[in-house]
Design a protein around this motif. Structure first.
Motif, short mmCIF file in Angstrom:
data_model
loop_
_atom_site.label_atom_id
_atom_site.label_comp_id
_atom_site.label_asym_id
_atom_site.label_seq_id
_atom_site.Cartn_x
_atom_site.Cartn_y
_atom_site.Cartn_z
N ARG A 89 113.26 -11.61 44.04
CA ARG A 89 112.90 -10.26 44.44
C ARG A 89 113.35 -9.26 43.37
O ARG A 89 114.32 -9.47 42.67
CB ARG A 89 113.54 -9.90 45.79
CG ARG A 89 112.94 -10.64 46.96
CD ARG A 89 113.52 -10.15 48.28
NE ARG A 89 113.16 -8.76 48.53
CZ ARG A 89 114.01 -7.83 48.96
NH1 ARG A 89 115.29 -8.13 49.16
NH2 ARG A 89 113.61 -6.60 49.18
N ASP A 134 114.32 -3.40 44.57
CA ASP A 134 114.17 -3.69 45.99
C ASP A 134 115.52 -4.08 46.59
O ASP A 134 115.87 -3.66 47.70
CB ASP A 134 113.17 -4.82 46.21
CG ASP A 134 111.74 -4.41 45.93
OD1 ASP A 134 111.51 -3.21 45.65
OD2 ASP A 134 110.84 -5.27 45.99
N TYR A 138 106.92 -2.84 48.97
CA TYR A 138 108.27 -3.36 49.27
C TYR A 138 108.27 -4.16 50.58
O TYR A 138 108.75 -5.29 50.63
CB TYR A 138 109.23 -2.18 49.34
CG TYR A 138 110.60 -2.44 49.94
CD1 TYR A 138 111.64 -2.92 49.16
CD2 TYR A 138 110.85 -2.18 51.29
CE1 TYR A 138 112.90 -3.14 49.70
CE2 TYR A 138 112.11 -2.39 51.84
CZ TYR A 138 113.13 -2.87 51.05
OH TYR A 138 114.38 -3.08 51.60
N ARG A 179 103.27 -6.41 41.78
CA ARG A 179 104.08 -7.14 42.76
C ARG A 179 103.35 -8.38 43.27
O ARG A 179 103.91 -9.48 43.30
CB ARG A 179 104.45 -6.24 43.94
CG ARG A 179 105.33 -6.93 44.98
CD ARG A 179 105.54 -6.06 46.20
NE ARG A 179 106.23 -4.82 45.90
CZ ARG A 179 107.55 -4.70 45.84
NH1 ARG A 179 108.32 -5.75 46.06
NH2 ARG A 179 108.09 -3.53 45.59
#
Length: 252
Positions: free
Chosen positions: A37, A41, A74, A108
């Motif tokens: 990750r 974040d 996110y 992402r």
């Protein structure tokens, strides 16, 4: 007596072991602890407490979930880990939110190999969500933006009733909406959305329930009693320090 004590000890040890296994297997904590990750974040996690939020909403493997106005995604990433390969996540933005996020959602999805996360750019007038297609919708600190107007930011007045009707229509019976937002002072309705990017939680509850949903859960885990609720939320000294309400609504 020794045999009884030994039996009790073994039973207690087994119960403790099973409890530890259960805790270790929590899908929400596992999602937050997922390898790879992004560093930003991980820094955000203690402020937003995503495991607690998604656990409260009851997101499960195999679900179809929409992350409404997800910006860079996110929450979409975490939802993707939780719903798994049999589930699906819609990362929904309008053009303004895509621009705001600088299309970081794309990086992402590609970098994290989120094959079960699908980005869509929607028009609020017709989001094309279908009917009874979703198990859950999450609205993380964005509900107030439906009452915000800013022509210079490409954000015209939104028909909020239409947007909420479309969301409710897209929910399956028993589907839920998780709403987290910055608290405004009581009695201010939607007015603080314009200048402070906040909204009155009593107004929010009435708004969603007037569209046929019922509040079934709430949480105080994001409360900040020291927030006077009179400063803007997304910049300046209140970033990460606002008082936030957490509601879960359910479609009958």
């Amino acid at each position: 007596m020794l045999r009884i004590a030994r039996t009790w000890f073994i039973a207690a040890l087994l119960a403790l072991t099973l409890s530890q296994v259960s805790l270790a297997a929590d899908i929400y904590d596992d999602a937050v602890a997922h390898p790879g990750r992004l560093a930003n974040d991980i820094k955000r996690d203690p402020v937003d407490k995503p495991a607690e939020m998604l656990r409260l909403a009851g997101i499960k493997p195999g679900m179809q979930v929409a992350d409404f106005l997800a910006a860079g995604g996110y929450y979409s990433e975490l939802l993707g880990y939780i719903v798994g390969p049999q589930g699906h996540v819609l990362l929904i933005n309008n053009e303004a939110y895509d621009k705001f996020s600088q299309d970081s959602w794309k990086t992402r999805i590609e970098k994290q190999h989120l094959t079960n996360v699908e980005h869509r750019t929607v028009d609020f007038a017709n989001m094309k969500l279908g009917e009874s297609t979703l198990d859950a919708v999450v609205m993380m600190k964005v509900y107030h933006d439906l009452y915000w107007v800013s022509a210079e930011d490409g954000w015209p007045k939104v028909d909020v009733n239409s947007v909420l009707d479309q969301i409710v229509k897209a929910l399956k019976p028993g589907g839920v909406v998780l709403v987290v937002d910055h608290s405004a002072k009581p009695g201010t309705g939607s007015s603080a959305a314009q200048d402070l990017h906040r909204i009155d939680e009593a107004f929010a509850q009435e708004d969603f329930e007037s569209h046929g949903l019922k509040r079934v859960a709430r949480s105080n885990v994001l409360r900040r009693p020291d927030d006077a609720r009179d400063e803007i939320t997304y910049k300046g000294p209140m970033v990460g320090k606002t008082d936030r309400f957490v509601f879960v609504f359910k479609k009958p």
